[in-house]
Design an enzyme around this catalytic site. Sequence first.
Site, PDB file in Angstrom:
ATOM      1  N   ARG A   1      28.093  48.599  60.689  1.00  0.00           N
ATOM      2  CA  ARG A   1      28.816  47.957  61.658  1.00  0.00           C
ATOM      3  C   ARG A   1      27.862  47.653  63.085  1.00  0.00           C
ATOM      4  O   ARG A   1      27.070  48.795  62.983  1.00  0.00           O
ATOM      5  CB  ARG A   1      30.031  48.388  62.310  1.00  0.00           C
TER       6      ARG A   1
ATOM      7  N   GLU B   1      29.150  39.981  66.678  1.00  0.00           N
ATOM      8  CA  GLU B   1      29.113  38.877  66.009  1.00  0.00           C
ATOM      9  C   GLU B   1      30.085  37.719  66.102  1.00  0.00           C
ATOM     10  O   GLU B   1      31.477  37.963  66.346  1.00  0.00           O
ATOM     11  CB  GLU B   1      29.294  39.306  64.383  1.00  0.00           C
TER      12      GLU B   1
ATOM     13  N   HIS C   1      25.777  39.213  58.093  1.00  0.00           N
ATOM     14  CA  HIS C   1      26.784  39.817  57.603  1.00  0.00           C
ATOM     15  C   HIS C   1      27.279  39.528  56.189  1.00  0.00           C
ATOM     16  O   HIS C   1      28.470  39.116  55.713  1.00  0.00           O
ATOM     17  CB  HIS C   1      28.084  39.796  58.595  1.00  0.00           C
TER      18      HIS C   1
HETATM   19  C1  GLV Z   1      32.595  44.238  55.571  1.00  0.00           C
HETATM   20  O1  GLV Z   1      32.029  44.478  56.442  1.00  0.00           O
HETATM   21  C2  GLV Z   1      33.798  45.070  55.349  1.00  0.00           C
HETATM   22  O2  GLV Z   1      34.240  46.006  55.931  1.00  0.00           O
HETATM   23  O3  GLV Z   1      34.314  44.873  54.499  1.00  0.00           O
END
Ligand code: GLV
Length: 323
Positions: free
Chosen positions: A242, A271, A289
């Site tokens: 994250r 983001e 991401h």
């Molecule tokens: C993606 O970032 C998730 O947490 O599934």
Amino acid sequence: MASSSKPIILATRKLPQPVEERLSGAYEAILNPDDRQLPIDELLRIAEGVDGILCTLTDKMTPPVIAALPARVKILATFSVGYDHIDIPAAKARGLVVTNTPGALTDATAEITFLLLLGAARRAYEGETMLRSGQWTGWAPTQLMGRQLHGKRLGIAGMGRIGQAVAKRGLAFGMAIHYHGRRAVDLPTELPATFHADDADFLAHCDYLSIHMASTPETRHWLNARRVGLLPQGAIVVNTARGDLVHDEALIEGLTNGHLGAAGLDVFAGEPNIDARYLPIPNAMLLPHLGSATVQTRCAMGFRALDNLDAYFAGKAPGDKLA
Ligand code: GLV
């Protein structure tokens, strides 16, 4: 719609077709074919008529949003392993069941970690830019020399499911594994790794640092200026967990002042409005991401969320219950 005997589920985002097909077969599904991010007031309005919500990490389920959810909504099944977008104490207080999708995206995330480790180490962005912009004049003995993984130390911050999958791949690349976390993990013998309880001791052993911690108020900005300074000169940082685990200011400073060798980032604070200072940095490989973005994994995540919804509506405890 309300006359159906099937529970009504709102899927806040467009999901892979096989997932939407199963959702629509088992439930009265409200889909989002245009994949529009629903403003929270619109989501709350639609939620008036639903029994459960299949949400994603782009839906910010803050305490006021959870408090405003209509009483009819009983379950929030997030299509993600991370659940920092959901306030779990608020959900518990409201009696809202919350589930996630652990395990479903472990391999995909470990694989993209290596895309970034290799891409950052071997200067993939600079090479591609040179080639695509017509600047490549041909092979040269000293052109775009990068670093190797073999024989180097891979430091893993957060040795959970994904951290261990990354460690396994690191061993296959000939790396020595070091890790840091709240406690030592009982690892299988085929996964030799050195635990460092002390963060300074850990960081001093990281030629490569890969972050796999959960984002919590305690881990926010974990990679701050002090910790960047504790990494060896030339270290490479990768984050597929994250964005807010990293203090952007500190990482950008480390990349531009020459202390860090490179970075590979798949996740960012705020983001999609990321810190624009990353964009011109040549020794940063940046992805939007995409960690879990394979057909196989996105279907598995959807099916896992559906398994949780199915269990709940069958009167059983969902396997991945967080609240
Ligand atoms: C993606 O970032 C998730 O947490 O599934």
